[in-house]
Design a protein around this motif. Sequence first.
Motif, mmCIF file in Angstrom:
data_model
loop_
_atom_site.group_PDB
_atom_site.id
_atom_site.type_symbol
_atom_site.label_atom_id
_atom_site.label_comp_id
_atom_site.label_asym_id
_atom_site.label_seq_id
_atom_site.Cartn_x
_atom_site.Cartn_y
_atom_site.Cartn_z
ATOM 1 N N GLY A 214 0.841 -1.165 -0.051
ATOM 2 C CA GLY A 214 0.014 0.079 -0.059
ATOM 3 C C GLY A 214 0.907 1.151 0.108
ATOM 4 N N THR A 215 0.590 2.199 1.041
ATOM 5 C CA THR A 215 1.467 3.216 1.010
ATOM 6 C C THR A 215 1.917 3.388 2.524
ATOM 7 N N ARG A 216 3.268 3.788 2.555
ATOM 8 C CA ARG A 216 4.052 4.268 4.153
ATOM 9 C C ARG A 216 4.087 5.657 4.077
ATOM 10 N N ILE A 217 3.471 6.362 5.113
ATOM 11 C CA ILE A 217 3.471 7.974 5.373
ATOM 12 C C ILE A 217 4.383 7.987 6.683
ATOM 13 N N ARG A 218 5.631 8.734 6.591
ATOM 14 C CA ARG A 218 6.282 8.776 7.670
ATOM 15 C C ARG A 218 6.739 10.474 7.726
ATOM 16 N N TYR A 219 7.230 10.905 8.856
ATOM 17 C CA TYR A 219 7.348 12.393 9.084
ATOM 18 C C TYR A 219 8.469 12.414 9.998
ATOM 19 N N ARG A 220 9.461 13.528 9.670
ATOM 20 C CA ARG A 220 10.703 13.727 10.288
ATOM 21 C C ARG A 220 10.570 14.841 11.255
ATOM 22 N N ILE A 221 11.011 14.093 12.562
ATOM 23 C CA ILE A 221 10.859 15.094 13.982
ATOM 24 C C ILE A 221 12.081 15.073 14.250
ATOM 25 N N ASP A 222 12.807 16.215 14.658
ATOM 26 C CA ASP A 222 14.244 16.449 15.179
ATOM 27 C C ASP A 222 15.328 15.698 14.338
ATOM 28 N N GLY A 223 15.224 15.492 13.031
ATOM 29 C CA GLY A 223 16.162 14.781 12.280
ATOM 30 C C GLY A 223 15.677 13.367 12.232
ATOM 31 N N VAL A 224 14.911 12.958 12.690
ATOM 32 C CA VAL A 224 14.541 11.320 12.555
ATOM 33 C C VAL A 224 13.257 10.958 11.928
ATOM 34 N N LEU A 225 13.318 10.081 10.990
ATOM 35 C CA LEU A 225 11.891 9.719 10.627
ATOM 36 C C LEU A 225 11.020 8.892 11.567
ATOM 37 N N ARG A 226 9.921 9.066 11.461
ATOM 38 C CA ARG A 226 8.899 8.445 12.442
ATOM 39 C C ARG A 226 7.566 7.895 11.511
ATOM 40 N N ASN A 227 7.279 6.906 11.882
ATOM 41 C CA ASN A 227 5.886 6.358 11.153
ATOM 42 C C ASN A 227 4.639 7.341 11.589
ATOM 43 N N LEU A 228 3.986 7.803 10.560
ATOM 44 C CA LEU A 228 2.933 8.758 10.935
ATOM 45 C C LEU A 228 1.626 7.847 10.793
ATOM 46 N N MET A 229 1.382 7.307 9.399
ATOM 47 C CA MET A 229 0.141 6.437 9.129
ATOM 48 C C MET A 229 0.390 5.422 8.185
ATOM 49 N N SER A 230 -0.232 4.383 8.067
ATOM 50 C CA SER A 230 -0.286 3.386 7.125
ATOM 51 C C SER A 230 -1.693 3.187 6.563
ATOM 52 N N PRO A 231 -1.836 4.163 5.119
ATOM 53 C CA PRO A 231 -3.381 4.038 4.555
ATOM 54 C C PRO A 231 -3.848 2.645 4.147
ATOM 55 N N PRO A 232 -4.794 2.242 3.993
ATOM 56 C CA PRO A 232 -5.224 0.946 3.335
ATOM 57 C C PRO A 232 -4.767 0.909 1.944
ATOM 58 N N PRO A 233 -4.547 -0.511 1.684
ATOM 59 C CA PRO A 233 -4.025 -0.712 -0.063
ATOM 60 C C PRO A 233 -5.074 0.217 -0.873
ATOM 61 N N GLY A 234 -4.101 0.288 -2.024
ATOM 62 C CA GLY A 234 -5.123 0.821 -3.270
ATOM 63 C C GLY A 234 -5.257 2.561 -3.434
ATOM 64 N N MET A 235 -4.800 3.135 -2.172
ATOM 65 C CA MET A 235 -4.936 4.513 -2.037
ATOM 66 C C MET A 235 -3.769 5.201 -2.682
ATOM 67 N N HIS A 236 -2.728 4.697 -2.932
ATOM 68 C CA HIS A 236 -1.599 5.433 -3.141
ATOM 69 C C HIS A 236 -1.603 6.619 -4.399
ATOM 70 N N GLY A 237 -2.027 5.913 -5.429
ATOM 71 C CA GLY A 237 -2.383 7.128 -6.654
ATOM 72 C C GLY A 237 -3.213 8.092 -6.359
ATOM 73 N N ALA A 238 -4.409 7.937 -5.416
ATOM 74 C CA ALA A 238 -5.419 8.943 -5.348
ATOM 75 C C ALA A 238 -4.635 10.014 -4.361
ATOM 76 N N ILE A 239 -3.836 9.462 -3.380
ATOM 77 C CA ILE A 239 -3.113 9.979 -2.359
ATOM 78 C C ILE A 239 -2.068 11.448 -2.978
ATOM 79 N N THR A 240 -1.254 10.679 -3.844
ATOM 80 C CA THR A 240 -0.204 11.325 -4.583
ATOM 81 C C THR A 240 -1.027 12.235 -5.557
ATOM 82 N N SER A 241 -2.009 12.065 -6.230
ATOM 83 C CA SER A 241 -2.797 12.822 -6.957
ATOM 84 C C SER A 241 -3.244 14.235 -6.058
#
Length: 594
Positions: A214-241
């Motif tokens: 599916g899609t992996r969404i992470r965000y960087r806090i204090d220089g380190v990447l952390r997991n933010l959320m993992s949307p359900p499969p099939g959404m990546h194209g819509a998210i990037t659009s």
Amino acid sequence: MTGFGKRLPLGEALVQEGVLSPEQLKLALGEQQSTGRMLGELLVGTGIITGRALVRSLAKQLGVKGCVLRHGLMDPELLKLIDEEECERLKIVPMFRVRNVLTVAMAEPQSLPLIDRLQRLTGCRINPVLALEANIKEFARKYAGGNTDVDEFLASLSESEVEVIDKESVDEAPAADIDSMVSGSPIVNLINVAILTAVKDGASDIHIEPDRNGTRIRYRIDGVLRNLMSPPPGMHGAITSRVKVIAKMDIAEKRLPQEGRTRIMAEGREIDLRVSSMPTLLGEKLVIRILDKRNLHVKMEDLGFRSANLEAFKRMLGKPHGMALVTGPTGSGKTTTLYSALDLLRSPERNIVTVEDPVEYQLDLINQIHVRESIGLSFAMALRSILRQDPDVIMIGEVRDEQTARVAVQAALTGHLVLATLHTNDSPSTVARIVDMNVEPYLLSGALNGIVAQRLARTVCNSCATKYYPADTVLAEAGLRDMPNRTFRKGLGCAQCHNSGFAGRLGIYEVMEVKTELQQLIHRAAPAHELRDAFRRQGGVTLDQEGVLLALDGRTTLEEALRVTHVENENVHATSSPRTSTAAAMDEITRDAA
């Protein structure tokens, strides 16, 4: 629901809309007489109609907007304006704020006295939205208790209740207004939640990455990447659009890298987003850079300079002409340091011009130029034009090539103060880098006021700080073998710091002021290790030693200081490793700290 004035009875309205059959209404009215429950509550509770259908019907009769509350539609921080107890008593819950307009979910949105009271209570204009009383109480309790798990919001995306009832009012809102979170699309709400969460947590970047699952969404806090959320499969194209639409990028182009930019409203303030897309094997990867002025510390005293380094840096900036360079890897805070220098220098008596790619933050009293290579406006071209604009101070976002370096040195030699950044490991190696750009050493020696090399180190979280003894190998690497019983500080990890033990970052600065001996060495193009030795002889403290001092002061861990200041430099003699000489060089400096 009471007090709605003259209107068609609820049951008849639902039958007229085709939501309820006459037979179902008859049965429900009979049960209402025996139980005493309100008709709407009874119909929803028994599953005859949905909460959405009930709110739609009531909203239509009242002529107001309506919605079913869920994660992604609300800002939990607004409960500071109206607490949980007051929300339950008044049957209201604040949803989001756009500038000075507060949208509030209300069981009685037509109550003018209640709206007036909320305006006095919050100081905002109130935009009332109809919601069911039970729905309001549920979310008031949930958000007051801190139960705003992003995963729960994501789980709700696959449910049927992802459509807001009043679509029309949403479509009128600007797409880039992040506080206008009532929208008919679950993808829009997902992106809104991701951005709003990142802004709240002080993240610098959001990474949206394609994954086999599916899609992996992470965000960087204090220089380190952390997991933010993992949307359900099939959404990546819509998210990037969706992100590309917000950033005014070409959603049809998926084969080439793109860049975009937009400005949003979040937390009641303007925030710039810089978006970059990159095609990968599994799909497009997006990175959203968050430029939040609240995170910009332009006061030099707030950056982490030790007093001796701060004085040296100010002496460089206090000269009427010459060049001061700030070096370090990407993401080490170089631009912030230059902005702090400009904050110190700016005044109505000075003409200050910057050349940046891109302009990250807009500053008053400063003329900022955005480089556009696509139309030929390069750093070198902009610099040549700036010299005809009678500048006193010139700031160059990055010295990338020979042309820019030569024009910058020439400007410093002809009566201008030039500030610039460069990508090098430490201060002494910066000289060799500029000479490699075909700048004559004798010109550089006359132009250079000094060099600041820097890194960013995570600081210990004060909420969970404790004392600890570093391992002997760590002490040895830091040059502190003679301090085996010395305690240092570290964070155990708590909710405040996302269980990392760190909260915030401070700069580590190696400030090399060019004095007589260094100037002579630069003039004859001496190698970096000779410059480094001369820097130490004039009392300079190297980058790794500065990091150890920060750890001795309890502001970061010893391991973190060593991690961020580790410098690989082929020009350093094996016999004069910066680590092995740390203790001797710092004896006098660390006496008070120890």
